[in-house]
Write an enzyme that holds these catalytic residues in place. Sequence first.
Site, short mmCIF file in Angstrom:
data_model
loop_
_atom_site.label_atom_id
_atom_site.label_comp_id
_atom_site.label_asym_id
_atom_site.label_seq_id
_atom_site.Cartn_x
_atom_site.Cartn_y
_atom_site.Cartn_z
N ARG A 21 9.96 42.51 29.89
CA ARG A 21 9.55 43.39 28.78
C ARG A 21 10.72 43.96 28.00
NH1 ARG A 21 4.09 45.62 29.59
NH2 ARG A 21 2.99 43.73 30.20
N ARG A 25 8.55 49.01 23.66
CA ARG A 25 8.49 50.33 23.01
C ARG A 25 9.67 51.25 23.27
NH1 ARG A 25 2.72 52.32 24.69
NH2 ARG A 25 3.18 50.83 26.36
N ARG A 34 6.57 46.61 15.03
CA ARG A 34 5.17 46.59 15.44
C ARG A 34 4.30 47.31 14.40
NH1 ARG A 34 2.08 49.21 20.62
NH2 ARG A 34 0.11 48.92 19.58
N ASP A 71 2.01 37.51 24.78
CA ASP A 71 1.39 38.17 25.93
C ASP A 71 0.60 37.14 26.73
OD1 ASP A 71 0.89 41.10 26.98
OD2 ASP A 71 -0.97 39.98 27.28
N TYR A 144 -8.04 39.38 34.35
CA TYR A 144 -8.33 40.08 33.10
C TYR A 144 -9.58 39.49 32.43
CZ TYR A 144 -3.81 42.37 33.48
OH TYR A 144 -2.75 43.14 33.92
O1 1CP Z 1 9.85 41.19 26.41
C1 1CP Z 1 9.02 40.57 27.08
O2 1CP Z 1 9.00 40.61 28.33
C2 1CP Z 1 8.12 39.57 26.37
C3 1CP Z 1 6.78 39.77 26.17
C4 1CP Z 1 5.71 40.09 27.20
C5 1CP Z 1 5.41 39.47 28.43
C6 1CP Z 1 6.21 38.42 29.16
C7 1CP Z 1 4.71 41.04 26.96
C8 1CP Z 1 4.66 41.91 25.78
N1 1CP Z 1 3.77 40.95 27.95
C9 1CP Z 1 4.19 40.02 28.88
C10 1CP Z 1 3.50 39.59 30.09
C11 1CP Z 1 2.31 40.35 30.57
N2 1CP Z 1 1.30 40.90 29.84
C12 1CP Z 1 2.00 40.50 31.93
C13 1CP Z 1 2.82 39.95 33.07
C14 1CP Z 1 3.99 40.77 33.40
C15 1CP Z 1 3.69 42.14 33.98
O3 1CP Z 1 3.18 42.20 35.10
O4 1CP Z 1 4.00 43.11 33.29
C16 1CP Z 1 0.79 41.23 32.03
C17 1CP Z 1 0.07 41.66 33.29
C18 1CP Z 1 0.35 41.47 30.70
C19 1CP Z 1 -0.90 42.17 30.28
C20 1CP Z 1 -0.58 43.34 29.44
N3 1CP Z 1 -0.20 43.26 28.14
C21 1CP Z 1 -0.46 44.67 29.84
C22 1CP Z 1 -0.69 45.21 31.26
C23 1CP Z 1 -2.03 45.77 31.39
C24 1CP Z 1 -2.26 46.29 32.81
O5 1CP Z 1 -3.01 45.65 33.54
O6 1CP Z 1 -1.66 47.28 33.17
C25 1CP Z 1 -0.07 45.43 28.72
C26 1CP Z 1 0.12 46.90 28.63
C27 1CP Z 1 0.11 44.51 27.66
C28 1CP Z 1 0.59 44.82 26.29
C29 1CP Z 1 1.97 44.41 26.03
N4 1CP Z 1 2.48 43.13 26.23
C30 1CP Z 1 3.78 43.09 25.81
C31 1CP Z 1 4.12 44.39 25.31
C32 1CP Z 1 5.45 44.78 24.72
C33 1CP Z 1 2.98 45.20 25.45
C34 1CP Z 1 2.85 46.64 25.02
C35 1CP Z 1 2.20 46.64 23.69
C36 1CP Z 1 2.76 47.66 22.78
O7 1CP Z 1 2.48 48.83 23.04
O8 1CP Z 1 3.45 47.35 21.80
#
Ligand code: 1CP
Length: 336
Positions: A21, A25, A34, A71, A144
């Site tokens: 990540r 943010r 964003r 994502d 999910y």
């Molecule tokens: O910088 C990076 O790592 C690249 C982008 C990336 C990746 C590899 C994002 C952006 N998401 C992911 C993978 C991801 N998404 C996973 C696997 C890794 C982990 O365990 O964290 C999972 C479970 C998700 C699902 C997801 N997307 C969640 C988690 C929800 C939960 O169950 O708690 C969330 C909050 C997101 C949104 C998201 N994805 C990425 C970002 C930067 C965000 C936040 C969105 C924002 O507020 O801008």
Amino acid sequence: MKLLQVLNGEPVWPPPVWLMRQAGRYLPEYRATRAQAGDFISLCLNPSLAAEVTLQPIRKFGFDAAILFSDILILPMALGQDLRFTEGEGPRLPPLQHIQQLNLAKAPGIYAPVLQTVANLRASLPPQTALIGFAGSPATVSCYMLDGEGGGGFPRTRQLAYEQPGFMDNVIELLAEATITYLQGQLDAGADCLMLFESWAGIFPPAQFRKYVIAPTRRITTALRAKNPGVKIIGFPRLAGLMLGEYAREAGVDAIGLDTVTGLAEAKAACPPNTIFQGNLDPLLLKLGGKAMDEEVQSLLSSLKTRPHIFNLGHGITPDVPEQNVARLMELIRGA
Ligand code: 1CP
């Protein structure tokens, strides 16, 4: 590229580093881009803005790898499931009822902008920076899709795995197929290596872990390697516990991302001798910084000296991490 050298089994010192990540943010420039995109999904599907946020942390901190900004839930969306991200609450999908609701054939048309992001990145990244493509592993994505949200421990998925294994099998099989095509698209567009996020590996008891975590991951790694000899794939079976060794031996990945609660010494004992690891600084320490972070980073570094290793966190960076702590982390690693 140092990251690929390590994935080929060469020790590199100081170790290559990137952070899960890393585009997110905690960076003001991410928040601005964003806002320009409108919302998170529009950002993921906008190839120039998604490439821009991927590059932001590379410019600022000089990480050794960039990870495609997207994502894991873009794939279920492309398969036809409605997806929303509500501010502060995370993803929401209507829980899947029938396999017929998914359309494998239409997916590539919907995720095409993500592959364009990869192509844009290939053209603009510095030559020493590896580009990591990724997808969620089928079990985690199915969590999910079947529960519709992430916060509640996935009770419906766990129940279906016991009571309607035929349905669960079909979902996992379709996801494995879709994931192979999706990741092949990312390789064709210019990704240097791949990562499979199995963030919820830890909710499956051993028999289901073998069936829903290891077997589909093996199917994906085998299919990709048949078409792309030598392609490197990192697996992240978070909270796998005592199943870690079996995953390392059988899933067909080249490196294992370690979560925060799995010590390197314990992981070494559980996995084959030449296993390459990635990880695993506690993201909380990156938020706290100071002496606690410095000491833990030094201790992690001293345990890595003799082996190929990719420095990373044990889970994603949180939005409350001060940027100067990331800069300090880089200083400690690069000065090692
Ligand atoms: O910088 C990076 O790592 C690249 C982008 C990336 C990746 C590899 C994002 C952006 N998401 C992911 C993978 C991801 N998404 C996973 C696997 C890794 C982990 O365990 O964290 C999972 C479970 C998700 C699902 C997801 N997307 C969640 C988690 C929800 C939960 O169950 O708690 C969330 C909050 C997101 C949104 C998201 N994805 C990425 C970002 C930067 C965000 C936040 C969105 C924002 O507020 O801008």
